[in-house]
Design an enzyme around this catalytic site. Structure first.
Site, PDB file in Angstrom:
ATOM      1  N   ARG B 220     -98.941 -57.943  69.309  1.00 10.50           N
ATOM      2  CA  ARG B 220     -97.907 -57.886  69.849  1.00 10.50           C
ATOM      3  C   ARG B 220     -96.757 -57.170  69.471  1.00 10.50           C
ATOM      4  NH1 ARG B 220    -101.679 -56.932  73.137  1.00 10.50           N
ATOM      5  NH2 ARG B 220    -101.888 -57.779  75.304  1.00 10.50           N
ATOM      6  N   HIS B 268    -102.386 -48.457  69.386  1.00  8.80           N
ATOM      7  CA  HIS B 268    -102.468 -50.116  70.423  1.00  8.80           C
ATOM      8  C   HIS B 268    -104.401 -49.594  70.672  1.00  8.80           C
ATOM      9  CE1 HIS B 268    -101.473 -53.300  73.030  1.00  8.80           C
ATOM     10  NE2 HIS B 268    -102.866 -53.529  72.329  1.00  8.80           N
TER      11      HIS B 268
END
Lengths: 305, 305
Positions: B220, B268
């Protein structure tokens, strides 16, 4: 010795002096041809090797020896040993797996987006969705096959003589090429450079692949027809390509291939070991030959590799 | 449903209509909160989920659920299921192996050379030379570890609770972090987003790695301190990095990170399955829940993932 010019020679010399201090190592132009026992070469001038009457063995500075054997006066009675240090197959496997994943994950598209500072997300296929066909199942092809299987790719191969590798269906000979191509979503070329393989990667072969197939060539530049590859990418028959080899090398700075958005170009680095590793391997081979043990990978003129 | 906006919704709807025609699927803003049984969300507006009194289950649209649980009114008594379709771990493995080989083979350097039409060959390390340390050995870390081992990388891990994976030394807990880092030539972060992992990838941690170590973050964005990464790359403590996550996302177009020659940015996409696969998984989970079988990957508020 002729490989990498004078600057390359200095590096070879440094490593060989450390590894085998008893060897007398000289640059090609400085040596007395009559006194040479071993030659280490990449692309020797035609006739030079034939002028060395005492030559016991020739070492190629790379895995391919086509730039040596194209010399019409190449002395065919002298053993020619291909550069295959223990790490070479692993290194080729590293490269082929990188290139396969680069095509799968659209690394070229992501690099172009990064260059423009653009965040463009997308989903893509996964390794088990892509059937990989390897042309050439020698030492390098076998290692690449095992590594690709470890990643989850289904792998099959095409070879001149039958190879039995775990989990790898082998399509043997010219007659099986169509069947091989039909099930290859990604083709990896690791073929040796012979008359039979020159120009094989062209429009006619691409037409037999599934639409949008992917291509990796880590064999030899003469095996591909670069304009055909660019046309197939433009037209959509090929969905992407990674090429490590060209004819001639280096690829000309003004070649349109550099800028193609679906083509990744690497500068003939697929299985290039650091010079230290290559020097260690040559020193080990010479020590073995002096003790009567010949290395395995001796060039076979009948096969052409 | 709120994931990908209206355009994303239309895609979800199309797939769910085909896969589970009996389900009544509505966009977030169109639904009567009192009538919602299941919610599928990525980053819901705070308070919205709490306003659905009949909610039986919440589905996260990605493997991470931190954008859902940060809502102070997140209804903790409702099961929250993380998006873990069968192919998600394989897909993360595809990405991690691509990134590891991209760092090993200097893919960023080659892309920059290609952009300038420059033929610059070089040799580099091979997979067995690079010790890979994986932070986080969950389902994704375990699959990545197996795939990296298949490539020849030596692999070890760091995890909160001990994981026994074949051939993978596991360093357990905060006390073992130093020992883990000391032997990690390449660090792969696959940690969940918790208070304990925020900002972990910063200067203090990099200083404990071997000089010139490589970094992949597919966890993350909040786990990394981006200016620290850029400084470590400039200074040489890090030799290269591939980052798939940022905070916030998308990364701002004027961020200096885009142009760094040792940093590869991906948007991502590491384990993003095609929407069809995610829809199939959600439809399957709902069918299971209706039959009394709950999926395994339910969020645990105590652990934070």
């Amino acid at each position: 010795m002729k490989s990498g010019g004078r600057a390359g020679f200095e590096e070879w010399l440094e490593h060989l002096a450390a590894l085998a201090p008893a060897l007398r190592v000289q640059y090609w132009e400085d040596a007395d041809p009559a006194a040479v026992d071993y030659a280490l070469v990449w692309d020797p001038e035609p006739g030079r090797l034939a002028a060395m009457p005492g030559l016991r063995c020739i070492f190629g500075a790379g895995a391919g020896v086509d730039l040596i054997t194209r010399d019409p006066d190449f002395p065919r009675h002298i053993p020619l040993v291909r550069m295959t240090p223990p790490g070479a197959a692993q290194r080729m496997g590293d490269y082929v797996c990188w290139a396969a994943l680069h095509l799968l994950r659209q690394g070229r598209r992501m690099a172009l987006s990064q260059a423009r500072a653009v965040w463009e997300d997308f989903s893509c296929a996964s390794a088990p969705d892509i059937r990989v066909g390897i042309m050439g199942l020698g030492v390098m092809g076998a290692r690449a096959a095992a590594m690709l299987q470890g990643l989850g790719f289904p792998v099959h191969g095409w070879s001149r003589s039958e190879k039995r590798l775990p989990g790898v269906t082998d399509f043997v000979g010219e007659a099986a090429l169509d069947d091989f191509l039909r099930v290859s979503d990604l083709v990896v070329c690791l073929l040796p450079d012979t008359l039979a393989t020159q120009g094989i990667l062209g429009t006619a072969l691409f037409a037999r692949l599934p639409r949008g197939a992917l291509l990796i060539n880590a064999g030899r530049g003469r095996q591909q027809i670069l304009p055909d590859i660019l046309a197939a990418l433009d037209e959509g028959q090929l969905g992407g390509a990674v090429l490590d080899v060209f004819d001639p090398e280096p690829l000309a700075a003004d070649d349109p291939a550099w800028g193609h958005p679906l083509l990744t170009i690497t500068p003939h680095v697929a299985s290039l070991p650091p010079r230290r590793e290559r020097a260690a391997w040559v020193a080990g081979c010479i020590a073995g030959i002096e003790a009567g043990h010949w290395p395995e990978k001796v060039y076979n003129p009948g096969l052409g590799y």
